[in-house]
Write a protein that holds these residues in place. Structure first.
Motif: not given
Ligand code: NAD
Length: 330
Positions: A1-4, A15-25, A43-45, A316-325
């Motif tokens: 997943m690529k986030v801008q 927090a951004i670095k920690k979550n990027a590592a956790e999610l592999g984003a 483009a590409g995000h 990450d949930t939505i990127y992987n096809g899930g549904v966010s509350e």
């Protein structure tokens, strides 16, 4: 997943670095607010992550955001009025927000303003600055002797109720929704009884047509002359002119405000050396029985971490096809 990610502050970096590592984003960050001029760099995000005020663009801009490859706009704030939900939906852009990042953060600021005012700290410091270290007139109540009236007992109002209850205060509340889980903490009463009975009145409703100037001259006139009003919700819930008059006329004793009318462009900015375009704010700043903060009640380390983490985990949930509350549909 690529986030801008836009409007990124230095305090969000960890927090951004920690979550990027956790999610592999991969998370690209910039410090400015998003504008349509940024669309080419999307483009590409997969995800556009925002935390800003004001509409983000026209309906055509949503089409361009989607055409750049973005599938999800992840707000790391609560308010989603900046998004044209119809335009987002028309372009198959999912939208999520962070509805609650830390009710305790605002609850603790509310308690802080109450304590400053109950213990007359502003007046005492003003005296000390002039060399007067005496105590005359500064005798205080203790919180457990007081009745706290909470108008709007949702996520934040509930946190406020539990904080004051833990200190032994009597809690009364007014809200069209009665929450059974708070029955051990508070008693619901009508608004007039709350205004007439409470030593501290604190508002925690959303700002809408039913709550604009909810605390007006009439409401202030119903309060005890010894009472304190607190607003850590939204400025226009309290009529600022009526409040200043009530403080000057001693209709009520004191006010604690984290938000006031016409704060945009002031609160959150450094205006050192510039004019502050809000005469009512400047007037309140001269009053020793007023405790002010610049809409920073939310601003705690846990809250900042939650804003980033919840937005990115939803992405990450939505990127992987899930549904966010937290998905918002128009
Ligand atoms: P919430 O939606 O969880 O709760 C709001 C409650 O107010 C609900 O229980 C609702 O029934 C009640 N309510 C609505 N209209 C009412 C009325 N006319 N009279 C009485 N009760 C009424 O909201 P929340 O997340 O607890 O947020 C509360 C306020 O705090 C909002 O105004 C929000 O914008 C503000 N806020 C401020 C900060 C800050 O930093 N100062 C941060 C976050 C939220």
């Amino acid at each position: 997943m690529k986030v801008q990610m836009y409007s990124v502050r230095p305090d969000e970096d960890a927090a951004i670095k920690k979550n990027a590592a956790e999610l592999g984003a991969t998370i690209d960050t910039v410090s400015h607010d998003f504008t349509p001029a940024d669309i080419p760099s999307l483009a590409g995000h997969d995800v556009l992550c925002l935390a800003q005020h004001g509409a983000i663009g026209s309906a055509e801009d949503y089409a361009a955001i989607a055409a750049a490859g973005v599938k999800h706009i992840a707000l790391r704030i609560t308010g989603y009025d900046i998004i044209d939900l119809a335009a987002a939906a028309a372009n198959h852009l999912k939208v999520t927000n962070v509805p609650a990042y830390s009710p305790r953060s605002v609850g603790e600021m509310t308690l802080t303003h109450a304590m400053v005012l109950v213990r007359h700290l502003n007046e005492t410091r003003a005296r000390m600055a002039a060399g007067d270290y005496s105590w005359g007139g500064m005798e205080a109540e203790e919180i457990h002797t007081l009745t706290v009236g909470i108008i709007g007992v949702g996520k934040i109002g509930s946190a406020v109720a539990r904080l004051f209850y833990a200190l032994g205060a009597t809690i009364i509340a007014n809200d069209p929704i009665h929450r059974p889980e708070l029955s051990d903490v508070l008693t619901y009463v009508d608004k007039d009884e709350l205004l007439q009975t409470a030593d501290i009145v604190t508002v925690h409703t959303p700002l809408d047509d039913t709550t604009h100037h909810l605390i007006d001259a009439d409401a202030l006139a119903k309060m005890k002359s010894t009472a304190i009003i607190l607003n850590c919700a939204r400025g226009p819930i309290v009529d600022t002119d009526a409040l200043i008059a009530a403080l000057e006329n001693k209709t009520i004793a004191a006010a604690g405000l984290d938000s006031i009318e016409d704060e945009n462009g002031i609160f959150g900015d450094n205006l050192t050396g510039k004019d502050v375009p809000n005469a009512r704010l400047l007037k309140l700043q001269t009053m020793a029985n007023v405790s002010l903060s610049p809409h920073m009640a939310f601003y705690t380390r846990p809250a900042v971490e939650n804003m980033v983490a919840i937005a990115l985990h939803d992405a990450d949930t939505i990127y992987n096809g899930g549904v966010s509350e937290h998905e918002i549909r128009g």
